[in-house]
Design a protein around this motif. Structure first.
Motif, PDB file in Angstrom:
ATOM      1  N   LEU A  16     -23.672  22.845  12.347  1.00 36.69           N
ATOM      2  CA  LEU A  16     -22.705  22.926  11.506  1.00 36.69           C
ATOM      3  C   LEU A  16     -22.838  21.996  10.387  1.00 36.69           C
ATOM      4  CD1 LEU A  16     -19.358  23.832  13.495  1.00 36.69           C
ATOM      5  CD2 LEU A  16     -21.053  25.584  12.552  1.00 36.69           C
ATOM      6  N   ILE A  17     -23.109  20.696  10.600  1.00 37.07           N
ATOM      7  CA  ILE A  17     -22.912  19.635   9.735  1.00 37.07           C
ATOM      8  C   ILE A  17     -24.172  19.502   9.212  1.00 37.07           C
ATOM      9  CG2 ILE A  17     -21.277  18.425  11.146  1.00 37.07           C
ATOM     10  CD1 ILE A  17     -23.426  16.704  12.131  1.00 37.07           C
ATOM     11  N   TYR A  18     -25.182  19.994   9.392  1.00 31.42           N
ATOM     12  CA  TYR A  18     -26.463  20.077   8.522  1.00 31.42           C
ATOM     13  C   TYR A  18     -26.758  21.518   7.774  1.00 31.42           C
ATOM     14  CZ  TYR A  18     -26.908  15.503  10.452  1.00 31.42           C
ATOM     15  OH  TYR A  18     -26.869  14.152  11.031  1.00 31.42           O
ATOM     16  N   ARG A  19     -27.492  21.416   6.847  1.00 33.12           N
ATOM     17  CA  ARG A  19     -27.956  22.736   6.340  1.00 33.12           C
ATOM     18  C   ARG A  19     -29.104  23.562   6.807  1.00 33.12           C
ATOM     19  NH1 ARG A  19     -25.448  19.291   3.165  1.00 33.12           N
ATOM     20  NH2 ARG A  19     -23.593  19.947   1.738  1.00 33.12           N
ATOM     21  N   HIS A  20     -29.095  24.507   7.133  1.00 37.19           N
ATOM     22  CA  HIS A  20     -30.395  25.117   7.824  1.00 37.19           C
ATOM     23  C   HIS A  20     -30.795  26.298   6.804  1.00 37.19           C
ATOM     24  CE1 HIS A  20     -29.721  22.909  11.643  1.00 37.19           C
ATOM     25  NE2 HIS A  20     -28.294  23.187  11.433  1.00 37.19           N
ATOM     26  N   LEU A  21     -31.865  26.015   6.387  1.00 32.13           N
ATOM     27  CA  LEU A  21     -32.590  26.901   5.105  1.00 32.13           C
ATOM     28  C   LEU A  21     -33.717  27.802   5.732  1.00 32.13           C
ATOM     29  CD1 LEU A  21     -32.159  24.465   2.477  1.00 32.13           C
ATOM     30  CD2 LEU A  21     -30.411  26.065   3.041  1.00 32.13           C
ATOM     31  N   GLU A  62     -24.737  14.656   6.287  1.00 28.43           N
ATOM     32  CA  GLU A  62     -23.749  15.468   6.945  1.00 28.43           C
ATOM     33  C   GLU A  62     -22.787  16.010   6.165  1.00 28.43           C
ATOM     34  OE1 GLU A  62     -24.329  11.994   7.529  1.00 28.43           O
ATOM     35  OE2 GLU A  62     -24.869  11.848   9.721  1.00 28.43           O
ATOM     36  N   ARG A  63     -22.244  17.247   6.374  1.00 24.68           N
ATOM     37  CA  ARG A  63     -20.864  17.694   5.766  1.00 24.68           C
ATOM     38  C   ARG A  63     -19.871  17.875   6.489  1.00 24.68           C
ATOM     39  NH1 ARG A  63     -23.182  23.908   4.817  1.00 24.68           N
ATOM     40  NH2 ARG A  63     -23.822  24.308   6.779  1.00 24.68           N
ATOM     41  N   LYS A  64     -18.811  18.290   5.961  1.00 25.19           N
ATOM     42  CA  LYS A  64     -17.635  18.615   6.588  1.00 25.19           C
ATOM     43  C   LYS A  64     -17.099  20.049   6.861  1.00 25.19           C
ATOM     44  CE  LYS A  64     -15.269  14.067   5.892  1.00 25.19           C
ATOM     45  NZ  LYS A  64     -14.149  13.353   5.231  1.00 25.19           N
ATOM     46  N   VAL A  65     -16.891  20.398   7.776  1.00 22.20           N
ATOM     47  CA  VAL A  65     -16.159  21.846   7.970  1.00 22.20           C
ATOM     48  C   VAL A  65     -15.004  21.773   6.908  1.00 22.20           C
ATOM     49  CG1 VAL A  65     -15.211  23.202   9.646  1.00 22.20           C
ATOM     50  CG2 VAL A  65     -16.704  21.814  10.377  1.00 22.20           C
ATOM     51  N   ASP A  79      -9.311  23.421   6.371  1.00 19.83           N
ATOM     52  CA  ASP A  79      -8.541  24.317   7.180  1.00 19.83           C
ATOM     53  C   ASP A  79      -8.681  25.149   8.332  1.00 19.83           C
ATOM     54  OD1 ASP A  79      -9.742  25.699   5.198  1.00 19.83           O
ATOM     55  OD2 ASP A  79      -7.846  26.853   4.890  1.00 19.83           O
ATOM     56  N   ILE A  80     -10.146  24.963   8.375  1.00 15.35           N
ATOM     57  CA  ILE A  80     -10.728  25.919   9.589  1.00 15.35           C
ATOM     58  C   ILE A  80     -11.279  25.443  10.935  1.00 15.35           C
ATOM     59  CG2 ILE A  80     -12.879  27.170   9.954  1.00 15.35           C
ATOM     60  CD1 ILE A  80     -11.275  28.780   7.902  1.00 15.35           C
ATOM     61  N   ASP A  81     -10.821  25.695  11.823  1.00 13.12           N
ATOM     62  CA  ASP A  81     -11.041  25.572  13.288  1.00 13.12           C
ATOM     63  C   ASP A  81     -12.343  26.403  13.626  1.00 13.12           C
ATOM     64  OD1 ASP A  81      -9.043  23.407  13.403  1.00 13.12           O
ATOM     65  OD2 ASP A  81      -7.508  24.966  14.141  1.00 13.12           O
ATOM     66  N   VAL A  82     -13.433  25.861  13.941  1.00 10.16           N
ATOM     67  CA  VAL A  82     -14.688  26.679  14.278  1.00 10.16           C
ATOM     68  C   VAL A  82     -14.605  27.066  15.402  1.00 10.16           C
ATOM     69  CG1 VAL A  82     -17.124  26.562  14.231  1.00 10.16           C
ATOM     70  CG2 VAL A  82     -15.917  25.460  12.447  1.00 10.16           C
ATOM     71  N   MET A  83     -14.795  28.177  15.797  1.00  2.36           N
ATOM     72  CA  MET A  83     -14.670  28.915  17.260  1.00  2.36           C
ATOM     73  C   MET A  83     -16.228  29.361  17.487  1.00  2.36           C
ATOM     74  SD  MET A  83     -11.812  28.551  18.254  1.00  2.36           S
ATOM     75  CE  MET A  83     -10.305  27.505  17.460  1.00  2.36           C
ATOM     76  N   ASP A 112     -15.954  29.633  -0.525  1.00  8.51           N
ATOM     77  CA  ASP A 112     -16.395  28.190   0.090  1.00  8.51           C
ATOM     78  C   ASP A 112     -16.680  28.418   1.611  1.00  8.51           C
ATOM     79  OD1 ASP A 112     -13.422  28.569   0.199  1.00  8.51           O
ATOM     80  OD2 ASP A 112     -13.426  26.637   1.303  1.00  8.51           O
ATOM     81  N   VAL A 113     -15.844  29.280   2.208  1.00  7.88           N
ATOM     82  CA  VAL A 113     -16.073  29.552   3.562  1.00  7.88           C
ATOM     83  C   VAL A 113     -17.606  30.487   3.890  1.00  7.88           C
ATOM     84  CG1 VAL A 113     -15.090  30.677   5.777  1.00  7.88           C
ATOM     85  CG2 VAL A 113     -13.511  29.205   4.129  1.00  7.88           C
ATOM     86  N   LEU A 114     -17.638  31.307   2.731  1.00  5.66           N
ATOM     87  CA  LEU A 114     -18.669  32.124   3.228  1.00  5.66           C
ATOM     88  C   LEU A 114     -20.179  31.188   2.778  1.00  5.66           C
ATOM     89  CD1 LEU A 114     -19.095  35.022   3.699  1.00  5.66           C
ATOM     90  CD2 LEU A 114     -19.539  35.296   0.872  1.00  5.66           C
ATOM     91  N   ARG A 115     -19.992  30.323   1.762  1.00  2.00           N
ATOM     92  CA  ARG A 115     -21.186  29.345   1.481  1.00  2.00           C
ATOM     93  C   ARG A 115     -21.495  28.327   2.790  1.00  2.00           C
ATOM     94  NH1 ARG A 115     -18.735  28.982  -3.556  1.00  2.00           N
ATOM     95  NH2 ARG A 115     -17.568  26.802  -3.014  1.00  2.00           N
ATOM     96  N   PHE A 116     -20.149  27.982   3.296  1.00  2.48           N
ATOM     97  CA  PHE A 116     -20.427  26.928   4.292  1.00  2.48           C
ATOM     98  C   PHE A 116     -21.416  27.675   5.589  1.00  2.48           C
ATOM     99  CE2 PHE A 116     -19.009  25.560   8.682  1.00  2.48           C
ATOM    100  CZ  PHE A 116     -19.357  24.243   8.772  1.00  2.48           C
TER     101      PHE A 116
END
Length: 525
Positions: free
Chosen positions: A142-147, A170-173, A176-180, A205-209
């Motif tokens: 999650l915290i790194y970008r995978h391209l 590192e980036r933040k989730v 307001d989102i709890d990742v499941m 923003d959620v889609l981009r994340f």
């Protein structure tokens, strides 16, 4: 009444996909097909032509080139959802399947299950606190970008990951989102998917994340469903039966798994082998059979694990550092009574106690309820006993004020027996070989959860030879391990022969040994 729109993601064998889609619509349900854009154009055209006359089948035109672990799988799913929502307004539920999935219940049964509860079926466990991910990356997903795709270009994938770690990128989730996390094989209600589509229009923003996370098909829908749907309306399970091998790969089912699959408490199963033509035909026919009587047996995953990983469950392959430094004591004796039939070993241990030969403790490493003296809490659970096994036995010597002790042990605990032999104490092992009839083998399989009251007879008959062989292998492994002072008594041997062995094991006179060998009802079930 529930009407299911199946979201069928596939990438090969167009003729088989057409047959699968026709079968799923045979009871009035719907199918939306996404055929991987990497597949040949001719194969896609074959699917379009082959399903043209069935109004309950639609083919997604906005195709995606899919890769394992990539965002492309989620993008393909979203495109399929959009097509299915628009094309099938009467669909109440949307069920993710692949070309390797087949129904293991009838359509009537499936509709009844979905009608019974107003619920979304999707595995949804907390990403950070659950143990759903067994190996490999976790937070780094999650915290790194995978391209790039890890399977296609490992060097570049891990190079970019290492660079981000080095540069602390590192980036933040989203706050307001709890990742499941959970299985990608879900069944969601129409209202839930409509809410997800609306949410994504408002929250790019959620889609981009998620589009640059790794393996997002295990987190994207799982997270959004928990974010948008009340917890009381989510059943955190998948309705698709699947199992994984030792190597983390999906187990494959073949023609002889028909009874096993039907007895599981699921609606679909994957992966069905491409070569399992008889199984596929039987399951496709089952879907439109109208059948309602499905006896549910025990845990198929437990059965699979037993058959493929016998002896591994709970086994440790290395000693704890404090055990390597501990010892039972050079001048102490330990007699290990090894027997698969617990009641037989317990009767012998009781006879040893009755004749005041030495203290004897029943299955202290196999049964948590075994009576034990207070040892300061180390005896309280099986986990603690195994964690401190030499220390536990050493404390028993002290607590019982003895230098000679007998314990009972299941032959599956071979690693524990080897550990005792690595000690300085004098170890003697008594193997108690019993006869096992069909009733006992079935009872054992039921006690450990391999079979249940509703397990098909054909499954039991196929399983019993494996259970019997397992018993024989456990005993043979000990006999062939080249450990010193291994002795054996047998149910089939006369008492006099067994008495001679017992005299040597316990160091008693012939009269006492004969009394042990003639313990009342020793081998009776």
């Amino acid at each position: 009444m529930a009407k299911i729109a199946f979201l069928l993601l596939c990438h090969r064998d167009p003729a088989a996909i057409i047959r699968q889609a026709e079968g799923l619509t045979g009871a009035g349900d719907y199918v939306a097909i996404h055929f991987d854009a990497r597949a040949p154009a001719a194969a896609f055209a074959q699917i379009v032509e082959g399903t043209r006359d069935n109004p309950n089948i639609t083919v997604v035109r906005k195709r995606v080139k899919c890769g394992w672990g990539e965002w492309s799988l989620v993008r393909a799913t979203l495109n399929t959802i959009d097509t299915a929502l628009d094309t099938f307004p009467r669909a109440t539920h949307f069920y993710m399947v692949s070309g390797d999935c087949r129904p293991i219940k009838s359509a009537e049964h499936a509709h009844a299950v979905l009608d019974a509860r107003d619920t979304d079926y999707i595995e949804s466990f907390d990403f950070f606190t659950s143990d759903w991910i067994k190996t490999g990356m976790k937070e780094d997903r999650l915290i790194y970008r995978h391209l790039v795709n890890e399977r296609k270009n490992k060097t570049l994938f891990y190079g970019l990951l290492g660079l981000q770690r080095k540069l602390k990128l590192e980036r933040k989730v989203p706050a307001d989102i709890d990742v499941m996390i959970g299985s990608q094989w879900w069944c969601l209600r129409r209202a839930t998917l409509e809410a997800i589509c609306a949410f994504l229009r408002e929250r790019p923003d959620v889609l981009r994340f998620f589009s640059t996370t790794w393996i997002p098909d295990e987190t994207f829908f799982q997270t959004l469903v928990r974010h948008l749907v009340p917890r009381s309306e989510i059943d955190s399970r998948t309705l698709t039966f699947l199992m994984f091998t030792d190597y983390g790969m999906p187990a494959t089912f073949y023609d002889d798994h028909y009874d096993l699959l039907l007895s599981q408490d699921f609606l679909f199963a994957r992966k069905i082998s491409p070569e399992a033509a008889t199984l596929k035909e039987g399951l496709d026919t089952l879907w439109t059979s109208g059948r309602r009587d499905f006896p549910i047996a025990g845990d198929g995953r437990r059965l699979f694990t037993f058959l493929t990983q016998r002896g591994r469950e709970g086994r440790r392959f290395a000693q704890r550092f404090w055990e390597r430094e501990s010892t039972l004591g050079r001048d102490r004796e330990l007699v290990v009574i090894v027997c698969k039939k617990y009641h037989v070993a317990k009767r012998l241990a009781q006879s040893v106690r009755d004749h005041q030969i030495m203290p004897a403790v029943d299955y202290l490493f196999d049964e948590e309820a075994t009576p034990m003296p207070d040892l300061g809490g180390i005896e309280s659970t099986l986990a603690k006993r195994h964690r401190h096994r030499r220390a536990l036995v050493r404390m028993l010597y002290r607590r019982m004020d003895t230098d000679a002790l007998a314990i009972c042990l299941d032959p599956v605990q071979f690693d524990l027996l080897q550990d005792f032999y690595a000690d300085r104490a004098a170890i003697r092992t008594l193997l108690v070989d019993c006869d096992y009839d069909a009733n006992y083998l079935e009872g054992h399989a039921a006690r450990i959860g391999l079979i249940g009251d509703q397990t098909p007879r054909t499954t039991i008959d196929r399983l019993m030879p494996t259970v019997a062989q397992d018993f024989a292998t456990e005993s043979l492994r000990i006999r062939e391990a080249d450990l010193p002072h291994i002795h054996r008594i047998q149910q089939s041997a006369p008492p006099d022969a067994n008495a001679a062995v017992l005299a040597e094991v316990f160091g008693v006179d012939a009269e006492t040994a004969q009394a042990l060998a003639e313990t009342p009802f020793l081998f009776d079930d």
